[in-house]
Design a protein around this motif. Structure first.
Motif, mmCIF file in Angstrom:
data_model
loop_
_atom_site.group_PDB
_atom_site.id
_atom_site.type_symbol
_atom_site.label_atom_id
_atom_site.label_comp_id
_atom_site.label_asym_id
_atom_site.label_seq_id
_atom_site.Cartn_x
_atom_site.Cartn_y
_atom_site.Cartn_z
ATOM 1 N N LYS A 23 28.938 45.767 50.187
ATOM 2 C CA LYS A 23 30.136 45.997 50.999
ATOM 3 C C LYS A 23 31.003 44.741 51.023
ATOM 4 C CE LYS A 23 31.660 47.572 55.535
ATOM 5 N NZ LYS A 23 31.285 47.961 56.879
ATOM 6 N N GLY A 24 30.377 43.585 51.185
ATOM 7 C CA GLY A 24 31.123 42.323 51.170
ATOM 8 C C GLY A 24 31.781 42.083 49.824
ATOM 9 N N ASP A 25 31.049 42.344 48.757
ATOM 10 C CA ASP A 25 31.602 42.191 47.409
ATOM 11 C C ASP A 25 32.788 43.130 47.207
ATOM 12 O OD1 ASP A 25 29.634 40.336 46.877
ATOM 13 O OD2 ASP A 25 28.416 41.676 45.629
ATOM 14 N N ASN A 26 32.647 44.359 47.690
ATOM 15 C CA ASN A 26 33.710 45.354 47.557
ATOM 16 C C ASN A 26 34.973 44.895 48.291
ATOM 17 O OD1 ASN A 26 34.931 47.792 46.863
ATOM 18 N ND2 ASN A 26 34.156 48.851 48.666
ATOM 19 N N GLU A 27 34.811 44.388 49.492
ATOM 20 C CA GLU A 27 35.958 43.917 50.268
ATOM 21 C C GLU A 27 36.629 42.730 49.580
ATOM 22 O OE1 GLU A 27 34.491 43.237 54.241
ATOM 23 O OE2 GLU A 27 34.171 45.379 54.584
ATOM 24 N N ALA A 28 35.818 41.829 49.023
ATOM 25 C CA ALA A 28 36.373 40.670 48.310
ATOM 26 C C ALA A 28 37.149 41.123 47.075
ATOM 27 C CB ALA A 28 35.248 39.710 47.917
ATOM 28 N N LYS B 78 38.607 44.051 46.645
ATOM 29 C CA LYS B 78 39.837 44.705 47.093
ATOM 30 C C LYS B 78 40.906 43.664 47.425
ATOM 31 C CE LYS B 78 38.041 49.031 48.984
ATOM 32 N NZ LYS B 78 37.834 49.826 50.215
ATOM 33 N N LYS B 79 40.483 42.603 48.097
ATOM 34 C CA LYS B 79 41.425 41.535 48.446
ATOM 35 C C LYS B 79 41.991 40.898 47.170
ATOM 36 C CE LYS B 79 41.774 37.259 51.093
ATOM 37 N NZ LYS B 79 41.086 36.262 51.889
ATOM 38 N N GLU B 80 41.118 40.627 46.224
ATOM 39 C CA GLU B 80 41.545 40.024 44.957
ATOM 40 C C GLU B 80 42.505 40.963 44.215
ATOM 41 O OE1 GLU B 80 39.518 38.302 40.829
ATOM 42 O OE2 GLU B 80 38.259 38.654 42.579
ATOM 43 N N LEU B 81 42.212 42.253 44.218
ATOM 44 C CA LEU B 81 43.078 43.235 43.565
ATOM 45 C C LEU B 81 44.456 43.269 44.232
ATOM 46 C CD1 LEU B 81 43.445 45.474 41.479
ATOM 47 C CD2 LEU B 81 42.520 47.076 43.164
ATOM 48 N N ASP B 82 44.475 43.244 45.564
ATOM 49 C CA ASP B 82 45.749 43.231 46.284
ATOM 50 C C ASP B 82 46.568 41.990 45.930
ATOM 51 O OD1 ASP B 82 45.191 45.653 47.487
ATOM 52 O OD2 ASP B 82 44.467 44.768 49.372
ATOM 53 N N GLU B 83 45.891 40.842 45.829
ATOM 54 C CA GLU B 83 46.580 39.605 45.459
ATOM 55 C C GLU B 83 47.143 39.707 44.037
ATOM 56 O OE1 GLU B 83 43.665 36.520 46.037
ATOM 57 O OE2 GLU B 83 43.795 36.649 48.227
ATOM 58 N N MET B 84 46.383 40.294 43.129
ATOM 59 C CA MET B 84 46.838 40.439 41.746
ATOM 60 C C MET B 84 48.032 41.397 41.673
ATOM 61 S SD MET B 84 43.184 40.503 39.771
ATOM 62 C CE MET B 84 43.783 40.323 38.101
ATOM 63 N N LYS B 85 47.976 42.469 42.458
ATOM 64 C CA LYS B 85 49.095 43.408 42.495
ATOM 65 C C LYS B 85 50.358 42.708 43.006
ATOM 66 C CE LYS B 85 46.592 47.767 43.116
ATOM 67 N NZ LYS B 85 46.314 48.874 44.059
ATOM 68 N N ALA B 86 50.204 41.888 44.036
ATOM 69 C CA ALA B 86 51.354 41.155 44.580
ATOM 70 C C ALA B 86 51.911 40.198 43.536
ATOM 71 C CB ALA B 86 50.942 40.410 45.845
ATOM 72 N N GLN B 87 51.036 39.515 42.800
ATOM 73 C CA GLN B 87 51.491 38.601 41.747
ATOM 74 C C GLN B 87 52.211 39.369 40.635
ATOM 75 O OE1 GLN B 87 48.035 36.450 40.399
ATOM 76 N NE2 GLN B 87 48.045 35.039 42.137
ATOM 77 N N MET B 88 51.692 40.527 40.265
ATOM 78 C CA MET B 88 52.330 41.343 39.233
ATOM 79 C C MET B 88 53.721 41.789 39.680
ATOM 80 S SD MET B 88 49.683 43.940 37.307
ATOM 81 C CE MET B 88 50.874 45.221 37.089
ATOM 82 N N GLN B 89 53.801 42.205 40.915
ATOM 83 C CA GLN B 89 55.094 42.654 41.433
ATOM 84 C C GLN B 89 56.093 41.507 41.427
ATOM 85 O OE1 GLN B 89 54.873 44.414 45.310
ATOM 86 N NE2 GLN B 89 56.998 45.152 45.250
ATOM 87 N N LEU B 90 55.644 40.327 41.831
ATOM 88 C CA LEU B 90 56.510 39.153 41.838
ATOM 89 C C LEU B 90 56.959 38.822 40.417
ATOM 90 C CD1 LEU B 90 57.773 36.808 43.449
ATOM 91 C CD2 LEU B 90 55.650 35.547 43.102
#
Length: 89
Positions: free
Chosen positions: A56-61, A63-75
């Motif tokens: 569960k902890g790995d999954n949350e980490a 997800k956070k990393e994926l969200d950060e990558m999506k934000a970087q891609m959008q930028l």
């Protein structure tokens, strides 16, 4: 006749007593085996719970990393669009 009945009942009581004693030992052995299995299963259950918490902890980490990558891609996409447009005069 009374003596025969008395002997019969005495013999019957002895046989039943021996059967119960024999069954009691088997039940005790089975009970000990079941206790051992229960201990093993409780340990496995605790291990699985700990593993689930880790996953569960790995999954949350992730997800956070994926969200950060999506934000970087959008930028990056926004920056590329801005560079591709001609400058305003």
């Amino acid at each position: 006749m009374m003596q025969l009945r008395s002997r019969y009942l005495g013999s019957l009581a002895l046989v039943v007593g021996l059967l119960v004693a024999g069954c009691g030992e088997e039940v005790k052995k089975e009970n000990e085996q079941l206790k051992g299995q229960m201990t093993i299963l409780q340990k496995e259950n605790a291990d699985l719970k700990a593993g689930a918490v880790t996953v569960k902890g790995d999954n949350e980490a992730m997800k956070k990393e994926l969200d950060e990558m999506k934000a970087q891609m959008q930028l990056m996409e926004e920056q590329m669009k801005a560079k591709g447009k001609p400058a305003k005069k």
